[in-house]
Design a protein around this motif. Structure first.
Motif, mmCIF file in Angstrom:
data_model
loop_
_atom_site.group_PDB
_atom_site.id
_atom_site.type_symbol
_atom_site.label_atom_id
_atom_site.label_comp_id
_atom_site.label_asym_id
_atom_site.label_seq_id
_atom_site.Cartn_x
_atom_site.Cartn_y
_atom_site.Cartn_z
ATOM 1 N N SER A 2 0.535 -1.295 -0.179
ATOM 2 C CA SER A 2 -0.109 0.214 0.106
ATOM 3 C C SER A 2 0.827 1.556 0.167
ATOM 4 O O SER A 2 2.359 1.149 0.295
ATOM 5 C CB SER A 2 -0.831 0.123 1.476
ATOM 6 O OG SER A 2 0.159 0.013 2.424
ATOM 7 N N ALA A 3 0.232 2.207 -0.061
ATOM 8 C CA ALA A 3 1.330 3.109 -0.500
ATOM 9 C C ALA A 3 1.534 4.647 0.584
ATOM 10 O O ALA A 3 2.954 4.529 1.060
ATOM 11 C CB ALA A 3 -0.203 4.579 -1.153
ATOM 12 N N SER A 4 0.742 3.917 2.153
ATOM 13 C CA SER A 4 1.236 3.959 3.684
ATOM 14 C C SER A 4 2.306 3.094 3.799
ATOM 15 O O SER A 4 3.565 3.498 4.511
ATOM 16 C CB SER A 4 0.045 3.979 4.547
ATOM 17 O OG SER A 4 0.534 2.136 4.950
ATOM 18 N N GLU A 8 6.460 4.826 4.868
ATOM 19 C CA GLU A 8 7.187 4.489 5.517
ATOM 20 C C GLU A 8 8.817 3.539 5.332
ATOM 21 O O GLU A 8 9.563 3.735 6.474
ATOM 22 C CB GLU A 8 6.105 3.890 6.607
ATOM 23 C CG GLU A 8 5.118 4.130 7.730
ATOM 24 C CD GLU A 8 3.976 3.462 8.004
ATOM 25 O OE1 GLU A 8 4.605 2.908 8.370
ATOM 26 O OE2 GLU A 8 3.518 3.797 8.071
ATOM 27 N N GLN A 9 9.089 3.031 3.801
ATOM 28 C CA GLN A 9 10.032 2.325 3.967
ATOM 29 C C GLN A 9 11.016 3.095 2.837
ATOM 30 O O GLN A 9 11.883 2.687 2.800
ATOM 31 C CB GLN A 9 9.652 1.197 3.415
ATOM 32 C CG GLN A 9 8.692 0.145 4.315
ATOM 33 C CD GLN A 9 8.712 -1.486 3.047
ATOM 34 O OE1 GLN A 9 9.137 -1.176 2.148
ATOM 35 N NE2 GLN A 9 7.832 -1.705 3.500
ATOM 36 N N LEU A 12 16.192 8.195 4.700
ATOM 37 C CA LEU A 12 15.284 10.282 5.327
ATOM 38 C C LEU A 12 15.826 10.584 3.917
ATOM 39 O O LEU A 12 14.799 11.814 4.084
ATOM 40 C CB LEU A 12 16.311 9.737 6.673
ATOM 41 C CG LEU A 12 16.328 11.308 7.138
ATOM 42 C CD1 LEU A 12 14.857 11.994 6.971
ATOM 43 C CD2 LEU A 12 17.421 11.759 8.621
ATOM 44 N N THR A 13 16.499 10.561 3.747
ATOM 45 C CA THR A 13 17.165 11.026 2.231
ATOM 46 C C THR A 13 15.951 11.575 1.084
ATOM 47 O O THR A 13 15.206 12.497 0.469
ATOM 48 C CB THR A 13 18.138 10.827 1.248
ATOM 49 O OG1 THR A 13 17.886 9.263 0.932
ATOM 50 C CG2 THR A 13 19.457 10.810 2.656
ATOM 51 N N SER A 14 15.125 10.341 1.085
ATOM 52 C CA SER A 14 14.451 10.299 0.076
ATOM 53 C C SER A 14 13.104 11.607 0.353
ATOM 54 O O SER A 14 12.566 12.288 -0.170
ATOM 55 C CB SER A 14 13.142 9.458 -0.581
ATOM 56 O OG SER A 14 14.471 8.231 -1.127
ATOM 57 N N HIS A 15 12.497 11.541 2.107
ATOM 58 C CA HIS A 15 11.490 11.961 2.920
ATOM 59 C C HIS A 15 12.183 13.662 2.634
ATOM 60 O O HIS A 15 11.062 14.345 2.516
ATOM 61 C CB HIS A 15 11.921 11.763 4.185
ATOM 62 C CG HIS A 15 11.038 10.535 4.291
ATOM 63 N ND1 HIS A 15 9.748 10.246 4.180
ATOM 64 C CD2 HIS A 15 11.024 9.093 5.364
ATOM 65 C CE1 HIS A 15 8.677 9.617 4.005
ATOM 66 N NE2 HIS A 15 10.258 8.248 4.789
#
Length: 74
Positions: A2-4, A8-9, A12-15
């Motif tokens: 799922s998208a959630s 969550e996976q 940090l650099t992607s966030h």
């Protein structure tokens, strides 16, 4: 998946990269709005002050020492 779960996976650099892109889009939107609204400043202020001008007694007019002072009535 799922998208959630995918959200969550992410590392940090992607966030942080996603946050940076969102902030850049928001900043660009604010700058565009500022430029567009600065072209209609006179009309916008006349619209805001129309109710106050309607209730002024006689031939009186509004006098402001700075442009933004007209928006701070006491």
């Amino acid at each position: 998946m799922s998208a959630s779960e995918k959200f969550e996976q992410q590392p940090l650099t992607s966030h942080l990269a996603e946050l940076r892109s969102c902030l850049m889009i928001s900043l660009a939107a604010v700058l565009v709005a500022f430029v567009l609204l600065s072209t209609v400043t006179e009309e916008l202020s006349a619209w805001f002050l129309k109710p106050l001008l309607r209730v002024l007694p006689g031939q009186q007019s509004l006098i402001f020492t700075s442009y933004q002072a007209g928006f701070f009535f006491t």
